[in-house]
Design an enzyme around this catalytic site. Structure first.
Site, short mmCIF file in Angstrom:
data_model
loop_
_atom_site.label_atom_id
_atom_site.label_comp_id
_atom_site.label_asym_id
_atom_site.label_seq_id
_atom_site.Cartn_x
_atom_site.Cartn_y
_atom_site.Cartn_z
N GLU A 435 0.95 -1.08 0.13
CA GLU A 435 0.02 0.05 0.08
C GLU A 435 0.95 1.28 0.02
O GLU A 435 1.77 1.39 0.93
CB GLU A 435 -0.89 -0.02 1.18
CG GLU A 435 -2.06 -0.99 1.43
CD GLU A 435 -2.99 -0.94 2.62
OE1 GLU A 435 -4.24 -1.26 2.41
OE2 GLU A 435 -2.46 -0.76 3.61
N ASN A 473 -6.19 -3.38 6.20
CA ASN A 473 -6.20 -3.60 7.67
C ASN A 473 -7.47 -2.94 8.38
O ASN A 473 -8.16 -3.35 9.03
CB ASN A 473 -5.01 -2.97 8.40
CG ASN A 473 -3.95 -4.03 8.16
OD1 ASN A 473 -4.25 -5.17 7.72
ND2 ASN A 473 -2.82 -3.69 8.62
#
Ligand code: 3HC
Length: 681
Positions: A435, A473
């Protein structure tokens, strides 16, 4: 679309459809025309077909799929080429893939550059070669070699193609190819048609292939259909075999697995694009990378750069930690070499680029520094303010944080424009996802350089904005909350995990917690028990590493159901006054997967993700979401957003006070539009 040149008696046809010479309807139309004209042109003795640009052809135009009318014509084109009375030679450079290779199989002879690659990757798109590939390839190179290429989708090198008879000869390189092909064509007396050959199968070959590859084939439709089609090549005359292939192709094309896999193909390519950045943006040169922290993450991150030939300075606070980190890297490299994936020389070369040190000032040389220490904002702030004084002007400063705010970290420096997040996933030398976190002040060229560099080291980078947990997440949070709540209400951890693995995830929420460490983020006070997790941690059930977590583990880390955990859960229920009830698999799906989709919609609405498909790529590469189910956002649209909203509304009482439905999800469901359409409004 095509160019033609008549070289005395040889007609050269050059495909010109950048970037990959995809065989869209316009190109096919042009080819039909020129092949037909060549038949009646007395000057043409033979035909050479080649591609302009980087490659022969990347195959059928995948964008035309779904419009069945538009994609019909490729099998007929291959048949037309094969039926040519004048010999046709395919001259292949770069790659010939899918329909591109099928066109070449329709040609009577094939010549390829030594570095060319030839393949039928249709299976990776959830389909099968639908323009005669399943019938001609086994006839040409034999059933076993054809099964490898068609069912597994792996391309072969030109050398291997020469060995198997897939190509007739090699040409040194792209510059020699056209003239070699023309000379070759001039020597030919007439056509030689692959469909006139027969394919025979050694006894039991299909059963054996299926058994050997059972794990890869799993629940996928396409590999099974590929095997069936190749089998047909050994049992049926060509015409009937081709009809069977078409039948199977059409069925696969309309199926959800193929829709999902084609979505993934385009999603991966879209993820590389950053909204609002000029295409020709100047990237910052990265000659040396600094990594702070030689723990599991720091070591894994470093290995990516070393393997790509980029020198790394790795910094630790203590000599023993540094030594341990370097030793782990060597162990990992040696393990890869033992599997034959690297030579000893490559291992030494990579490690030779590593500069381990305790001297923080050594980072002054680096063009990019990645901080990979544990998750603590104060520690990170301290590191970044020190870095600010040391790093050279223009150096990029990255944090590998999984949750914390890049903006807050950047604010302690005098150069927030140079700061970004590079969130690698563990184990960082293996997992493909990164990311790339764009802070509020991250400069466009820093972001673009971060993306390009991640690709250079073989990663799949996806841009994320700043929020707690970023994209991946953050979506795990509601899933874990609901998984735990479900267990308290009556499910077992095994029930919840089974629903996820049956869905196709590599592991469920509790298996994942045990692998990652149940104690991550735990307050470390065994007396303070406010959650199921606290209760497990208090008993040192920290997951696989302590041999006990939500499951019990034996010495070989084989899990089994834990009576201790069952007791802990029961105690908790009693304490909370919960009477356990039967929980259906459907409810587990609603409360774990639909809530994740809901969170994804919020992430999209807040513009943390650029597009819904970016979220899908993150889940494919970071968490093992099954590719044949596209990704959570694609899957949600397939299931039906209205259905998801209904199910979530119905579970409202169990979802708890804090649960809110994403307004974007609700709007898209009500209006019957996609997530991206909704986000653009
Ligand atoms: N159809 C339509 N578009 C295609 C395409 C195809 N077959 N192959 C690539 N593209 C597009 C990509 O989407 C990308 O578009 P973008 O720039 O707008 O994002 C552009 O072409 C460049 O692609 P890559 O970024 O992937 O370029 P690379 O140079 O890295 O790779 C390649 C080139 C190896 C050809 C790779 O693109 C690839 O693997 N393509 C798909 C190959 C394939 O699966 N072929 C089978 C097609 S199905 C078929 O032929 C059915 C038949 O049997 C009937």
């Amino acid at each position: 679309m095509i160019e033609t040149h008549l070289h005395t008696d040889i007609l050269e046809i050059v495909l010109q459809n950048p970037p990959v010479n995809a065989l869209g309807s316009d190109l096919r139309g042009a080819l039909f025309g020129v092949i037909a004209a060549a038949q009646t042109n007395p000057d043409v003795k033979a035909i050479v077909l080649r591609g302009a640009g980087k490659l022969f052809s990347g195959g059928a135009d995948i964008k035309e799929f779904g419009k069945l009318q538009a994609e019909q014509g490729l099998p007929e084109l291959v048949d037309t080429i094969e039926a040519s009375a004048k010999p046709v030679v395919a001259a292949i450079h770069g790659t010939a893939l899918g329909g591109g290779l099928e066109i070449a199989l329709g040609c009577h002879y094939r010549i390829a550059t030594a570095d060319a690659r030839l393949g039928l990757p249709e299976v990776t798109l959830g389909i099968l070669p639908g323009a005669g590939g399943t019938q001609r390839l086994p006839r040409l190179i034999g059933v076993e070699a054809a099964l490898e290429m068609i069912v597994l989708g792996n391309p072969v090198s030109a050398t291997r193609a020469l060995e198997t008879g897939l190509v007739d000869r090699l040409s040194e390189n792209q510059s020699s190819l056209a003239s070699d092909a023309i000379d070759f064509a001039r020597t030919l007396n007439g056509p030689r048609r692959t469909s006139e050959l027969s394919a025979s199968a050694p006894a039991g070959v299909f059963e054996q292939f299926q058994a050997t590859n059972a794990r890869k084939i799993g629940k996928l439709d396409a590999p099974r259909a590929c095997i069936e089609a190749v089998k047909a090549a050994t049992e049926l005359p060509i015409k009937e075999g081709l009809a069977k292939e078409r039948d199977l192709f059409v069925k696969l094309l309309g199926g959800d697995q193929s829709k999902a896999l084609r979505h993934v193909f385009f999603a991966e390519r879209a993820a590389a694009k950053i909204d609002g950045l000029p295409k020709d943006i100047q990237l910052r040169p990265i000659g040396r990378v600094g990594v702070i922290g030689a723990g599991t993450m720091g070591g894994g991150i470093s290995m990516n750069f070393l393997s790509a030939g980029i020198p790394v300075t790795i910094v630790e606070m203590q000599q023993d930690a540094l030594d341990r980190g370097v030793a782990t890297m060597r162990k990992n490299y040696d393990a890869t070499a033992a599997k034959g994936r690297l030579t000893g020389e490559q291992v030494e070369q990579a490690l030779g680029l590593l500069d381990p040190t305790l001297d923080f000032d050594a980072l002054a040389d680096c063009d990019l520094v990645i901080e990979a220490v544990y998750e603590n904002m104060d520690v990170k702030k301290d590191i970044f303010s020190r870095l600010d004084t040391i790093a050279k002007p223009g150096a990029m400063l990255a944090s590998n944080t999984s949750y914390l705010s890049i903006d807050e970290i950047a604010a302690v420096t005098r150069r927030p424009q140079d700061v970004l997040g590079l969130h690698f996933f563990s184990p960082a030398n293996v997992m493909k996802l990164v990311e790339v976190v764009r802070g509020e002040k991250t400069a466009p060229d820093v972001l673009a350089t971060g993306m390009a560099l991640a690709r250079k080291i073989g990663k799949v980078p996806v841009v994320s904005g700043v929020c707690y947990g970023f994209i991946g997440n953050r979506m795990l949070i509601p899933r874990q909350e609901q998984a735990t709540a479900l267990v308290l209400e009556g499910a077992t951890p095994e029930d919840v995990d089974r629903v996820h693995t049956e869905f196709g995830m590599p592991m469920g929420p509790f298996q994942m917690a045990d692998l990652a460490g149940v104690d991550i983020g735990w307050h470390r006070d065994p007396e303070r028990i406010e959650s199921l997790r606290d209760a497990l941690c208090a008993q040192k059930r920290w997951g696989q590493k302590t041999g006990a977590g939500f499951y019990d583990y034996d010495e070989r880390r084989k899990p089994s159901s834990s009576p201790v955990v069952a007791e802990i859960i029961e105690d908790f229920r009693q304490k909370e006054g919960i009477v356990p009830r039967t929980i259906s698999d459907e409810e587990i799906i609603t409360r774990t997967l639909y809530t994740m989709v809901n969170e994804g919609a919020k992430i999209l609405d807040e513009a943390i993700a650029q597009r819904a498909s970016d979220i899908d790529v993150i889940w494919n590469y970071g968490y093992g979401w099954p590719r044949h189910k596209g990704g959570p956002m694609f899957w949600a649209e397939l299931v039906g957003l209205a259905h998801i909203v209904d199910a979530l509304e119905q579970s409202r009482a169990q979802l708890g006070e804090a649960f809110t439905l994403s307004p974007l999800l609700k709007r898209c469901a009500a209006e019957g539009i996609s997530f991206d359409e909704g986000a653009r409004q």
